[in-house]
Design an enzyme around this catalytic site. Structure first.
Site, PDB file in Angstrom:
ATOM      1  N   HIS A   1       0.843  -1.278  -0.277  1.00  0.00           N
ATOM      2  CA  HIS A   1       0.054   0.026  -0.057  1.00  0.00           C
ATOM      3  C   HIS A   1       0.966   1.436   0.084  1.00  0.00           C
ATOM      4  O   HIS A   1       0.618   2.278  -0.823  1.00  0.00           O
ATOM      5  CB  HIS A   1      -0.872   0.074   1.267  1.00  0.00           C
ATOM      6  CG  HIS A   1      -1.599   1.230   1.163  1.00  0.00           C
ATOM      7  ND1 HIS A   1      -1.231   2.281   2.031  1.00  0.00           N
ATOM      8  CD2 HIS A   1      -2.748   1.459   0.600  1.00  0.00           C
ATOM      9  CE1 HIS A   1      -2.191   3.266   1.787  1.00  0.00           C
ATOM     10  NE2 HIS A   1      -3.116   2.810   1.160  1.00  0.00           N
TER      11      HIS A   1
ATOM     12  N   ARG B   1      30.358  -3.265 -16.632  1.00  0.00           N
ATOM     13  CA  ARG B   1      31.393  -3.749 -15.837  1.00  0.00           C
ATOM     14  C   ARG B   1      31.072  -4.985 -14.904  1.00  0.00           C
ATOM     15  O   ARG B   1      30.342  -4.711 -13.959  1.00  0.00           O
ATOM     16  CB  ARG B   1      31.990  -2.727 -15.061  1.00  0.00           C
ATOM     17  CG  ARG B   1      32.625  -1.633 -15.877  1.00  0.00           C
ATOM     18  CD  ARG B   1      33.269  -0.541 -15.219  1.00  0.00           C
ATOM     19  NE  ARG B   1      32.873  -0.166 -14.089  1.00  0.00           N
ATOM     20  CZ  ARG B   1      32.278   1.033 -14.224  1.00  0.00           C
ATOM     21  NH1 ARG B   1      31.997   1.842 -15.146  1.00  0.00           N
ATOM     22  NH2 ARG B   1      31.791   1.479 -12.867  1.00  0.00           N
TER      23      ARG B   1
ATOM     24  N   ARG C   1      31.780  -6.447 -20.166  1.00  0.00           N
ATOM     25  CA  ARG C   1      33.530  -6.822 -19.952  1.00  0.00           C
ATOM     26  C   ARG C   1      33.588  -7.755 -18.726  1.00  0.00           C
ATOM     27  O   ARG C   1      33.006  -7.827 -17.864  1.00  0.00           O
ATOM     28  CB  ARG C   1      34.358  -5.499 -19.554  1.00  0.00           C
ATOM     29  CG  ARG C   1      35.624  -5.429 -19.541  1.00  0.00           C
ATOM     30  CD  ARG C   1      36.382  -4.335 -19.185  1.00  0.00           C
ATOM     31  NE  ARG C   1      36.020  -3.941 -17.800  1.00  0.00           N
ATOM     32  CZ  ARG C   1      36.463  -2.567 -17.401  1.00  0.00           C
ATOM     33  NH1 ARG C   1      37.074  -1.798 -18.175  1.00  0.00           N
ATOM     34  NH2 ARG C   1      36.193  -2.177 -16.023  1.00  0.00           N
TER      35      ARG C   1
ATOM     36  N   SER D   1      40.274   4.896 -22.788  1.00  0.00           N
ATOM     37  CA  SER D   1      41.368   5.972 -22.704  1.00  0.00           C
ATOM     38  C   SER D   1      42.126   6.226 -21.712  1.00  0.00           C
ATOM     39  O   SER D   1      43.136   6.633 -21.761  1.00  0.00           O
ATOM     40  CB  SER D   1      40.286   7.070 -23.229  1.00  0.00           C
ATOM     41  OG  SER D   1      39.377   7.384 -22.255  1.00  0.00           O
TER      42      SER D   1
ATOM     43  N   ASP E   1      43.449   3.836 -19.491  1.00  0.00           N
ATOM     44  CA  ASP E   1      44.516   2.953 -19.423  1.00  0.00           C
ATOM     45  C   ASP E   1      45.431   3.340 -20.526  1.00  0.00           C
ATOM     46  O   ASP E   1      46.569   3.470 -20.521  1.00  0.00           O
ATOM     47  CB  ASP E   1      44.286   1.504 -19.256  1.00  0.00           C
ATOM     48  CG  ASP E   1      43.987   1.008 -18.016  1.00  0.00           C
ATOM     49  OD1 ASP E   1      44.317   1.757 -16.839  1.00  0.00           O
ATOM     50  OD2 ASP E   1      43.748   0.027 -17.611  1.00  0.00           O
TER      51      ASP E   1
ATOM     52  N   CYS F   1      35.131   3.904 -24.622  1.00  0.00           N
ATOM     53  CA  CYS F   1      34.305   3.989 -23.302  1.00  0.00           C
ATOM     54  C   CYS F   1      35.095   4.685 -22.513  1.00  0.00           C
ATOM     55  O   CYS F   1      36.257   4.203 -21.977  1.00  0.00           O
ATOM     56  CB  CYS F   1      33.974   2.627 -22.826  1.00  0.00           C
ATOM     57  SG  CYS F   1      35.381   1.443 -22.837  1.00  0.00           S
TER      58      CYS F   1
END
Length: 805
Positions: A422, A512, A580, A704, A706, A753
């Site tokens: 409710h 991820r 990934r 980008s 790493d 990404c």
């Protein structure tokens, strides 16, 4: 005398939706399902309804028009309170006598129902159905009464009289006044329905739409042991199941994307007492530990929900019950859903919460807003008068008597209840954020305490100490431009997956896995595979608690991971969703329950035993096999074949070959059953040998952060070198431009990404100039990036120069 245009009593099979003026929305809907959907497999218990004319005959015979009009007049004139008015009208109804012809019509119908059921004094449910209820712009759910386990003619007539009186509960009077309904023009029909022995089985509520986000391709089911009133009232914390509708037509699939086991601390059962035909008793430990429904029953109910929704042509709110004697499932009520279906489709409010105080309580989030205010704890309806308007209402549970103060609250927090309780239903209708089923909010929070109630963080809602930093943005979905370059989302939290389904994105570029493992599974996979070797007694105890109910501890990991990822994949189906595989560093793996025993200690985990190197290593190969099992279940059993697998931190083509071989051993063979496998491009070797990697993978996703770190030789976490870390450095751009060109020559796709396109419009322009296939960004920056991309595509010469820069 009232002229009757038909029978006092009508059997369900003779009713249809058009009969709302005669028997109210609830009974008209039951008749519609019995008459139209029985042939399609939907089971509804038999029964009959008294007509609106029967109600008017009762009112006339007892001279109640004057009583009702006088009491309502006193209320409007301020001569009587709402409570005094409702009590006076209800008392007059309960003192009323049945006209003999009307009483005999009800008795005769009951005798016929008993004959059809093959038993004397058959047990029935007696439900109220107002002639104005469940209209498209108003929901009267729960305002009139229902009586269960009613047996015998005398008890039936008494229950019908109480139903008539319930047309004038305080909450019903208040609601009609707010909505502008004329009290004197309403009538009430009583539905008399054969009881389903769910006191020996289970019951609950079902929606053909996600109640929080309006995601239309979902069936949501709540379930508890015993009669269903506890679920409707929010008196128990029920099981919760979510099913993805588009895959239900394939009988070979099991598209159940969520199964949460609720506490289900009590159940409502029959008694032999005439005055109290039902009562609540505690559930057993075995009942609390078990799911109410098995997978086959979940799928059956879900298919019925789709059938009912298709027939009515709108999202539906249904109640179901399972007979504990026969094992049969039944639908006992169905009405149009009245909150999400009316929500404005073209706009989306996005709440973002920043710095918060200490977390005080958590439960299920209702809505997606954030509100700050002072707490007002009220544990009993007798204390409603002391509620402070604009406060955060904190209580154990709510029922329709609480609606007047719920309307005056800024937010609602309850100890008990699920998404169909409710408190949840009314909060949605009022547009209030609510956190339900916290377990102990009334114990932990106190009056006048400053708190922030947050429902903006996914399925879980939180109560924070003090006033948190938060913002709200109105997103105009109609103003988002179309682009050739795909703009996708980065998503990690399955709990928030459905929040963004309205965004016109092109799928998910990065989901991820490690987020799910860390937040929802919590256990190191090797601690499950090699549980017998686990040395830490505290870790063993925590593993035992988390995996309770799973005969095989590894199944806990596979089941939880598959369903969590399924929520992300379902939200964007059939668009691609790139998952990934786990990419923890060793120090992060070690923090999982039981993880320290299975992880080496490294000086530099960022460049150590991470990503692809783990998947074929004896140290982790069995853990990776569990990840593969989860993906295989996600694609093959649940049926979400839009999932693409991505391998992180793959240092060489030899390593790529070894990982692909291990995946194939575990049932994930690239190209088989449409499976695509991508690789993260985050190491210079991925760029230098892009053509060779493209022979092994279907696509690249540029990480980008790493790639910048390893190209420039800068630790991205170093404060001393922060100025040198630049994703727009010429060397990094050369890497990106090169891999896009080489991958395209080999026929592979390339996406990025990362945060750079969100923070720097010129970087998005650069990527468009390079011809990138997609960019994947966080949901809150999606619209800005989409606009940057559209602008770059509109000026191809400028974008081309940027790509060459």
């Amino acid at each position: 005398m009232v002229e009757s245009d038909g029978a006092w009593v009508i059997w369900f099979e003779a009713l249809r939706r058009r009969d709302v003026p005669r028997v109210g929305g609830k009974n008209a809907s039951l008749g519609e399902m019995v008459g139209e959907l029985g042939a399609k497999g939907v089971k509804v218990p038999p029964g009959f309804a008294t007509s609106a004319e029967a109600y008017r005959r009762f009112v006339e015979a007892n001279g109640l028009e004057r009583t009702i009009a006088g009491a309502l007049g006193d209320l409007e004139a301020g001569k009587a309170t709402l409570a005094e008015t409702g009590q006076a009208i209800r008392r007059a109804f309960l003192r009323g006598e049945w006209p003999e012809e009307l009483a005999e019509a009800i008795r005769a119908a009951y005798r016929e129902l008993c004959r059809r059921r093959g038993r004397d004094d058959a047990d029935v449910a007696v439900r109220s159905s107002a002639t104005a209820e469940d209209l498209p712009d108003a929901s009267f759910a729960g305002q009139q009464e229902t009586y269960l386990n009613i047996r015998g003619e005398r008890a039936l007539l008494a229950a019908c009289r109480r139903c008539y009186a319930s047309l004038f509960t305080d909450r019903a009077i208040s609601y009609r006044q707010a909505k502008g309904f004329d009290h004197m023009k309403l009538a009430l029909s009583v539905g008399v329905q054969a009881m389903v022995r769910s006191d020996l089985g289970g019951a609950g509520v079902m929606f053909s739409i996600d109640t929080e986000t309006g995601f239309e391709r979902l069936v949501l089911i709540n379930a508890a042991w015993g009669l269903g009133e506890n679920v409707v009232q929010g008196a128990v914390d029920p099981d919760e199941y979510e099913v993805f509708k588009p895959l239900l037509a394939d009988a070979s699939l099991t598209p159940i994307i969520e199964k949460k086991r609720g506490e289900k601390a009590r159940k409502m059962i029959y008694t032999s007492e005439a005055d109290s035909p039902t009562r609540n008793v505690p559930t057993s430990k075995a009942e609390r530990a078990a799911f109410v429904l098995d997978d086959a029953e979940i799928l059956t109910l879900s298919r019925w929900a789709c059938t009912i929704e298709a027939h009515y042509g709108c999202p539906m709110d249904m109640e179901w019950a399972r007979d504990g004697e026969s094992g049969e499932l039944f639908i006992v009520q169905a009405r149009p859903e009245t909150v999400q279906s009316r929500r404005e489709a073209g706009a989306l409010k996005s709440y973002r919460i920043g710095k918060t105080g200490r977390r005080l309580a958590k439960g299920l989030s209702i809505g997606d807003a954030v509100v700050a205010g002072k707490v007002c704890v009220i544990e009993s309806a007798h204390d409603i008068a002391r509620f402070v308007e604009g406060s955060v209402l904190v209580t154990s549970t709510t029922d329709p008597d609480w609606v007047p103060i719920m309307k005056r609250a800024a937010a609602i927090v309850t100890d008990h209840g699920g998404r169909t309780s409710h408190a949840a239903i009314v909060s949605r209708e009022l547009g209030l954020p609510a956190v339900v089923g916290t377990g102990d909010a009334t114990r932990l929070l106190h009056d006048e305490q400053e708190v922030t109630v947050s429902c903006a963080e996914g399925d879980e809602g939180f109560v924070y100490e003090g006033t948190a930093d938060f913002s709200v943005e109105e997103l105009d979905l109609a103003a988002i431009p179309a682009t050739r370059t795909k703009v996708m989302l980065n998503l990690a939290n399955p709990a928030a997956a459905f929040r963004w389904w309205r965004l016109p994105c092109d799928g998910v570029g990065l989901a991820r896995m490690e987020f799910v493992i860390n937040n929802q599974i919590k256990v190191h996979p090797m601690a499950l595979v090699r549980y017998g070797e686990l040395e830490d007694p505290e870790a063993r105890a925590r593993v035992d608690a988390l995996t309770a109910g799973y005969g095989d501890r590894t199944e806990y990991f596979v089941d939880r991971l598959a369903r969590a990822l399924a929520r992300i994949a379902a939200a964007h189906h059939p668009a691609p969703v790139i998952v990934r595989m786990s990419d923890f560093k060793t120090n992060e793996y070690a923090n999982l329950i039981g993880g320290a025993q299975f992880e080496p200690k490294e000086e530099n985990p960022m460049l150590g035993f991470r990503g692809a190197s783990r998947y074929y290593s004896p140290r982790y190969r069995e853990g990776f096999a569990l990840e593969c099992r989860a993906i295989r279940r996600l694609r093959q059993e649940i049926g979400l074949k839009n999932v693409i697998v991505m391998i992180p931190f793959c240092r060489s083509t030899r390593e790529a070959d070894r990982v692909l071989a291990v995946m194939a051993e575990n049932g994930l063979k690239r190209g088989e059953d449409g499976l695509e496998v991508y690789v993260m491009c985050e190491i210079p070797s991925n760029v230098i040998l892009a053509g060779d990697f493209a022979e092994r993978f279907d696509g690249f996703s540029i990480g980008s952060n790493d790639l910048t770190q390893l190209t420039l030789g800068v630790d991205r976490d170093s404060e001393a070198l922060a100025e040198l870390f630049d994703e727009q450095d010429a060397a990094v751009k050369w890497m990106i431009r090169s891999v896009i060109g080489e991958a395209h020559k080999a026929g592979a796709k390339v996406g990025l990404c990362g945060q750079a396109p969100s923070d720097h419009p010129e970087f998005a322009e650069f990527l468009v100039g390079c011809g990138i296939d997609s960019m994947s960004v966080s949901p809150d920056s999606f619209i800005a990036v989409k606009r940057h991309v559209a602008e770059a595509e509109a000026e191809p010469q400028k974008a081309g120069r940027a790509g060459q820069a």
